[in-house]
Every structure is written in C-alpha cells, then in structure tokens.
Design a protein around this motif. Structure first.
Motif, PDB file in Angstrom:
ATOM      1  N   TYR A 202       0.830  -1.217   0.000  1.00  0.00           N
ATOM      2  CA  TYR A 202       0.000   0.000   0.000  1.00  0.00           C
ATOM      3  C   TYR A 202       0.859   1.259   0.000  1.00  0.00           C
ATOM      4  CZ  TYR A 202      -3.767  -3.138   1.600  1.00  0.00           C
ATOM      5  OH  TYR A 202      -4.677  -4.144   1.735  1.00  0.00           O
ATOM      6  N   ASN A 203       2.153   1.095   0.160  1.00  0.00           N
ATOM      7  CA  ASN A 203       3.058   2.235   0.251  1.00  0.00           C
ATOM      8  C   ASN A 203       2.553   3.290   1.247  1.00  0.00           C
ATOM      9  OD1 ASN A 203       5.316   3.756  -0.326  1.00  0.00           O
ATOM     10  ND2 ASN A 203       4.336   4.843  -2.025  1.00  0.00           N
ATOM     11  N   ASN A 204       2.194   2.860   2.413  1.00  0.00           N
ATOM     12  CA  ASN A 204       1.622   3.773   3.411  1.00  0.00           C
ATOM     13  C   ASN A 204       2.399   3.710   4.725  1.00  0.00           C
ATOM     14  OD1 ASN A 204       0.939   1.260   4.275  1.00  0.00           O
ATOM     15  ND2 ASN A 204      -1.248   1.657   4.504  1.00  0.00           N
ATOM     16  N   GLY A 205       3.681   3.439   4.604  1.00  0.00           N
ATOM     17  CA  GLY A 205       4.489   3.288   5.819  1.00  0.00           C
ATOM     18  C   GLY A 205       5.584   4.325   5.907  1.00  0.00           C
ATOM     19  N   ILE A 206       6.196   4.376   7.089  1.00  0.00           N
ATOM     20  CA  ILE A 206       7.397   5.196   7.291  1.00  0.00           C
ATOM     21  C   ILE A 206       8.545   4.221   7.463  1.00  0.00           C
ATOM     22  CG2 ILE A 206       8.534   6.826   8.847  1.00  0.00           C
ATOM     23  CD1 ILE A 206       6.193   8.371   8.330  1.00  0.00           C
ATOM     24  N   PHE A 207       9.526   4.349   6.583  1.00  0.00           N
ATOM     25  CA  PHE A 207      10.646   3.410   6.635  1.00  0.00           C
ATOM     26  C   PHE A 207      11.636   3.801   7.722  1.00  0.00           C
ATOM     27  CE2 PHE A 207       9.153   3.302   2.195  1.00  0.00           C
ATOM     28  CZ  PHE A 207       8.717   1.985   2.172  1.00  0.00           C
ATOM     29  N   LEU A 208      12.281   2.784   8.279  1.00  0.00           N
ATOM     30  CA  LEU A 208      13.243   3.056   9.352  1.00  0.00           C
ATOM     31  C   LEU A 208      14.428   3.869   8.838  1.00  0.00           C
ATOM     32  CD1 LEU A 208      13.326  -0.402  11.181  1.00  0.00           C
ATOM     33  CD2 LEU A 208      11.861   1.588  11.625  1.00  0.00           C
ATOM     34  N   GLY A 209      14.757   3.676   7.567  1.00  0.00           N
ATOM     35  CA  GLY A 209      15.919   4.357   7.020  1.00  0.00           C
ATOM     36  C   GLY A 209      15.598   5.712   6.404  1.00  0.00           C
ATOM     37  N   GLU A 210      14.366   6.124   6.538  1.00  0.00           N
ATOM     38  CA  GLU A 210      13.910   7.351   5.883  1.00  0.00           C
ATOM     39  C   GLU A 210      14.391   8.599   6.629  1.00  0.00           C
ATOM     40  OE1 GLU A 210       9.816   8.089   3.688  1.00  0.00           O
ATOM     41  OE2 GLU A 210       9.751   6.768   5.373  1.00  0.00           O
ATOM     42  N   SER A 211      14.837   9.612   5.899  1.00  0.00           N
ATOM     43  CA  SER A 211      15.349  10.821   6.560  1.00  0.00           C
ATOM     44  C   SER A 211      14.187  11.659   7.087  1.00  0.00           C
ATOM     45  CB  SER A 211      16.154  11.666   5.574  1.00  0.00           C
ATOM     46  OG  SER A 211      15.277  12.236   4.632  1.00  0.00           O
ATOM     47  N   ALA A 212      14.512  12.573   8.009  1.00  0.00           N
ATOM     48  CA  ALA A 212      13.486  13.444   8.591  1.00  0.00           C
ATOM     49  C   ALA A 212      12.794  14.253   7.496  1.00  0.00           C
ATOM     50  CB  ALA A 212      14.108  14.363   9.632  1.00  0.00           C
ATOM     51  N   ARG A 216       8.749  13.924   7.117  1.00  0.00           N
ATOM     52  CA  ARG A 216       7.868  15.004   7.578  1.00  0.00           C
ATOM     53  C   ARG A 216       6.621  15.182   6.712  1.00  0.00           C
ATOM     54  NH1 ARG A 216      11.683  18.438   8.869  1.00  0.00           N
ATOM     55  NH2 ARG A 216      11.869  17.643  10.992  1.00  0.00           N
ATOM     56  N   PRO A 217       6.753  15.350   5.379  1.00  0.00           N
ATOM     57  CA  PRO A 217       5.532  15.539   4.568  1.00  0.00           C
ATOM     58  C   PRO A 217       4.563  14.363   4.675  1.00  0.00           C
ATOM     59  CG  PRO A 217       7.509  15.412   3.167  1.00  0.00           C
ATOM     60  CD  PRO A 217       7.974  15.424   4.572  1.00  0.00           C
ATOM     61  N   LYS A 218       5.105  13.160   4.896  1.00  0.00           N
ATOM     62  CA  LYS A 218       4.222  11.997   5.048  1.00  0.00           C
ATOM     63  C   LYS A 218       3.385  12.145   6.307  1.00  0.00           C
ATOM     64  CE  LYS A 218       6.755   8.206   2.844  1.00  0.00           C
ATOM     65  NZ  LYS A 218       7.233   6.849   3.111  1.00  0.00           N
ATOM     66  N   LEU A 275       4.231  17.936  16.077  1.00  0.00           N
ATOM     67  CA  LEU A 275       4.853  17.321  17.254  1.00  0.00           C
ATOM     68  C   LEU A 275       5.240  15.872  16.957  1.00  0.00           C
ATOM     69  CD1 LEU A 275       5.586  17.509  20.299  1.00  0.00           C
ATOM     70  CD2 LEU A 275       3.313  16.557  20.769  1.00  0.00           C
ATOM     71  N   LEU A 276       4.350  15.174  16.271  1.00  0.00           N
ATOM     72  CA  LEU A 276       4.642  13.775  15.956  1.00  0.00           C
ATOM     73  C   LEU A 276       5.870  13.671  15.049  1.00  0.00           C
ATOM     74  CD1 LEU A 276       3.940  10.783  16.126  1.00  0.00           C
ATOM     75  CD2 LEU A 276       2.453  11.082  14.145  1.00  0.00           C
ATOM     76  N   ALA A 277       5.918  14.542  14.031  1.00  0.00           N
ATOM     77  CA  ALA A 277       7.060  14.502  13.102  1.00  0.00           C
ATOM     78  C   ALA A 277       8.360  14.721  13.865  1.00  0.00           C
ATOM     79  CB  ALA A 277       6.878  15.546  12.001  1.00  0.00           C
ATOM     80  N   GLU A 278       8.302  15.645  14.817  1.00  0.00           N
ATOM     81  CA  GLU A 278       9.484  15.958  15.607  1.00  0.00           C
ATOM     82  C   GLU A 278       9.913  14.736  16.445  1.00  0.00           C
ATOM     83  OE1 GLU A 278       9.692  19.137  18.929  1.00  0.00           O
ATOM     84  OE2 GLU A 278       8.850  20.089  17.122  1.00  0.00           O
ATOM     85  N   ASN A 279       8.936  14.162  17.134  1.00  0.00           N
ATOM     86  CA  ASN A 279       9.254  13.021  18.004  1.00  0.00           C
ATOM     87  C   ASN A 279       9.715  11.809  17.205  1.00  0.00           C
ATOM     88  OD1 ASN A 279       8.560  14.638  20.079  1.00  0.00           O
ATOM     89  ND2 ASN A 279       6.638  13.598  20.577  1.00  0.00           N
ATOM     90  N   MET A 280       9.115  11.652  16.034  1.00  0.00           N
ATOM     91  CA  MET A 280       9.499  10.526  15.189  1.00  0.00           C
ATOM     92  C   MET A 280      10.941  10.712  14.720  1.00  0.00           C
ATOM     93  SD  MET A 280       7.433   9.106  11.908  1.00  0.00           S
ATOM     94  CE  MET A 280       5.849   8.877  12.670  1.00  0.00           C
ATOM     95  N   ALA A 281      11.261  11.949  14.335  1.00  0.00           N
ATOM     96  CA  ALA A 281      12.625  12.224  13.863  1.00  0.00           C
ATOM     97  C   ALA A 281      13.627  11.944  14.978  1.00  0.00           C
ATOM     98  CB  ALA A 281      12.736  13.658  13.368  1.00  0.00           C
ATOM     99  N   SER A 282      13.310  12.347  16.223  1.00  0.00           N
ATOM    100  CA  SER A 282      14.304  12.076  17.274  1.00  0.00           C
ATOM    101  C   SER A 282      14.363  10.596  17.618  1.00  0.00           C
ATOM    102  CB  SER A 282      14.124  12.928  18.538  1.00  0.00           C
ATOM    103  OG  SER A 282      12.852  13.421  18.659  1.00  0.00           O
TER     104      SER A 282
END
Ligand code: TRP
Length: 331
Positions: A202-212, A216-218, A275-282
């Motif tokens: 479904y291409n609806n995931g966030i990959f572990l190797g994905e950069s911030a 973020r746009p996702k 906030l979520l994007a921030e926490n996910m990035a850290s």
C-alpha cells in the motif's frame, strides 16, 4: 537453577525496506529477546525466492539492506547470531529430508498458504516450492532445536506444521527434535498513514531508514479523525491515525494532554502532526546514525553476516550429522 534451553530462532524475508510497523511489531521483541537468550536471527532469502522466483536477482540487494535495518534498529551481533539462510546449505538438505515425510494434505490445508495465494494472485504461486514453504521453515527452525520461535499471528500455522513435522520425524526415527513453542508477537500496533494496515504494497508506511525530510511531509499528510473538519470541532483520538503513533513515540504525560486537547478542541491536528514529526525524527535519529556508519562500511555488513553464518553453520553441520546418523544416511 537447571539450565533451560533458551534458544530462539526467527527470520525475515529480504523483500524490501523495513518500516515502523516492522519495528513495533517484530523488532522491539527481538531487541528484548537478544538480551537474555541465545538468538539466531536470519535473512530468509530462500523464502523470498518462493515468491520472487521470476526475478531472483532482485533479492541480492535486499540482503545487506535487511541486515543494516536490523543492526541500525539495535540488534547487536555481539549478543545474537545474525546469519544468511542460503549460505547454510544444510537447511536445504534438511528441507529435502523433511519433505519426504510431510504429507501434501498438511500443506494444502494451511490457511496462510491459501491466503497468500489469493493476496498475491497476480503471481503464479502454484509451485512445488511455494507449497513447501512451511517445510523449509520447519528446517530453519528445527535445525537449531530452539525452545521458542517469535512469530506473528500469520505464521502460527507454519509453526504448527513445524511441530507436526518434528513429531512425525521423532515417531519414525526416534526422539530427536524438541517441539518449539510459538512466542506470539502482538499484531502491529500501528496503522498505515492512510489508516489501512501498514504494508509495503500500500506504500503507506514510514521506513526506518527514511530521513526526517522524507518523513515530515508523510506525517503532515496523515489522516486524522475525519469528523473533525475544523480546529474548533471536537475530535476523538481513538479514531485518529496519529494517536497510536503518539502513544509509542510521545511521553505519556504529553499524550494525556493531547488526548484532552483533541477532545475539547483546544489542540489542532496540524500542531499534533508537527509534534509527531518531531518526536518521530528524534526516535529514528540514533538508527540513522548507526545506518550511516554501515552505509559507509559495506564490508562491515558482510562481515557481520559472514561471522554469524559461520556460527550458525557449525551448529547446522553438527545437527545434520546427527540427523543423517538417525536415518542411516551416514555413509
Ligand atoms: N516465514 C517467515 C515470514 O514470512 C520468515 C521465516 C522463514 C521464519 N523461516 C522462518 C520465521 C523460521 C521464523 C522462523 O515472515
């Protein structure tokens, strides 16, 4: 205390990048388990071949990528054995032997077999190899005589078959394989960005190797409570896609605040996503650091795999000798 067998075996198919669903569904458990068990985690490339046989060369690239995802996530080659299935040829020999005593009816009745064939109906999976998938899996497992196998719900029928195959072998040849128990890993706690199951297809995931920057746009495009059209409308975190992510990535005090603010319309979805994007990035940052190190040192990745494979192979060779002796094929 008597020494109990705390050996664990599990594998993943190298078919693509790992996402947060894999992390919270499977890898967190592996990380915990590696601390106080003797673990064998392997790249199941022969299993990938069962569905990718029309273009087998694709699999090669996914092998080191999977190892990088694992090590970046925190699997420690000092604590667990990370190995490469197709480089331990003994798995193929055991698969052959076990295939002789596995009734075809057991395999055809397997619900996961039927489901996947339907799901991947664009692929021709009416092959001998795909039908025998659980026999190969039984070989991977029984080779190391583990007491437990961490698997998701969908793999339970396969594990049950491994137990039945072990029983049949023991019945015919004398006690050899202990029956492994399932260590059920909970179903992924994370929906995909669109609310459906997080899945590669479904291409609806966030990959572990994905950069911030990629991530973020996702996050900003994630579906929230669809009844909440304006910030002034009250929302319901229980039907929002963001909330399960916050529960995993945001501290509990802040989560309570978010929940309250959503229900009384004092906290909007855009802020919630930021906030979520921030926490996910850290959360992902330390993984990215470890991954960058591996990307710069591809030899290191192959070395981890080669070292683990040598350890696994030694075990497999020893057990195969015993198995051959058991069935009188020790010439
Ligand atoms: N079948 C598993 C999957 O698709 C991968 C796998 C292969 C496995 N052999 C295994 C898992 C042995 C646990 C034990 O995810």
């Amino acid at each position: 205390m008597s020494k109990i067998n705390n050996r664990i075996v599990s594998g993943m198919r190298p078919t693509g990048r790992l996402h947060l669903g894999h992390y919270f569904g499977v890898l967190v458990n592996w990380l915990k388990i590696q601390e106080d068990n003797e673990c064998f985690f392997f790249v199941a490339d022969w299993h990938a071949l069962t569905s990718e046989y029309t273009d087998p060369r694709r699999i090669k690239g996914f092998v080191p990528e999977l190892v990088k995802d694992w090590v970046a996530a925190g699997l420690d080659p000092e604590k667990c054995t990370i190995f490469h299935q197709s480089e331990v040829k003994e798995h193929a020999e055991l698969h052959l032997i076990l295939s002789m005593l596995t009734p075809v009816g057991w395999l055809e009745r397997n619900p996961t077999y039927k489901e996947i064939r339907q799901e991947l109906s664009q692929k021709d999976l009416a092959t001998y190899g795909f039908l025998g998938y659980p026999v190969l899996m039984a070989s991977d497992i029984l080779m190391y005589k583990p007491s437990r196998v961490p698997v998701g719900q969908d793999q339970l029928p396969h594990l049950e078959l491994a137990r039945e195959i072990a029983r049949r072998f023991n019945h015919l040849n004398g006690e050899h394989f202990p029956e492994p128990e399932a260590m059920l890993t909970e179903d992924a706690k994370l929906p995909g960005l669109d609310g459906r199951k997080m899945s590669k297809s479904y291409n609806n995931g966030i990959f572990l190797g994905e950069s911030a920057e990629e991530m973020r746009p996702k996050v900003m495009s994630m579906l929230t409570d669809s009844n909440r059209m304006r910030k002034t409308d009250v929302g319901d975190p229980e039907v929002c896609n963001l909330y399960p992510y916050h529960k995993l990535l945001t501290d509990s005090e802040k989560c309570a605040e978010i929940e309250e603010g959503c229900r009384n319309a004092s906290w909007g979805c855009v802020d919630c996503k930021k906030l979520l994007a921030e926490n996910m990035a850290s959360f992902l940052a330390p993984m990215h650091e470890r991954r960058a190190h591996l990307d710069e040192n591809p030899d290191l990745v192959w070395q981890i795999l080669a070292d683990g494979t040598a350890k696994a192979r030694a075990r497999a060779q020893q057990n195969m000798e015993e198995i051959r002796e058991k069935i009188g094929f020790n010439f």
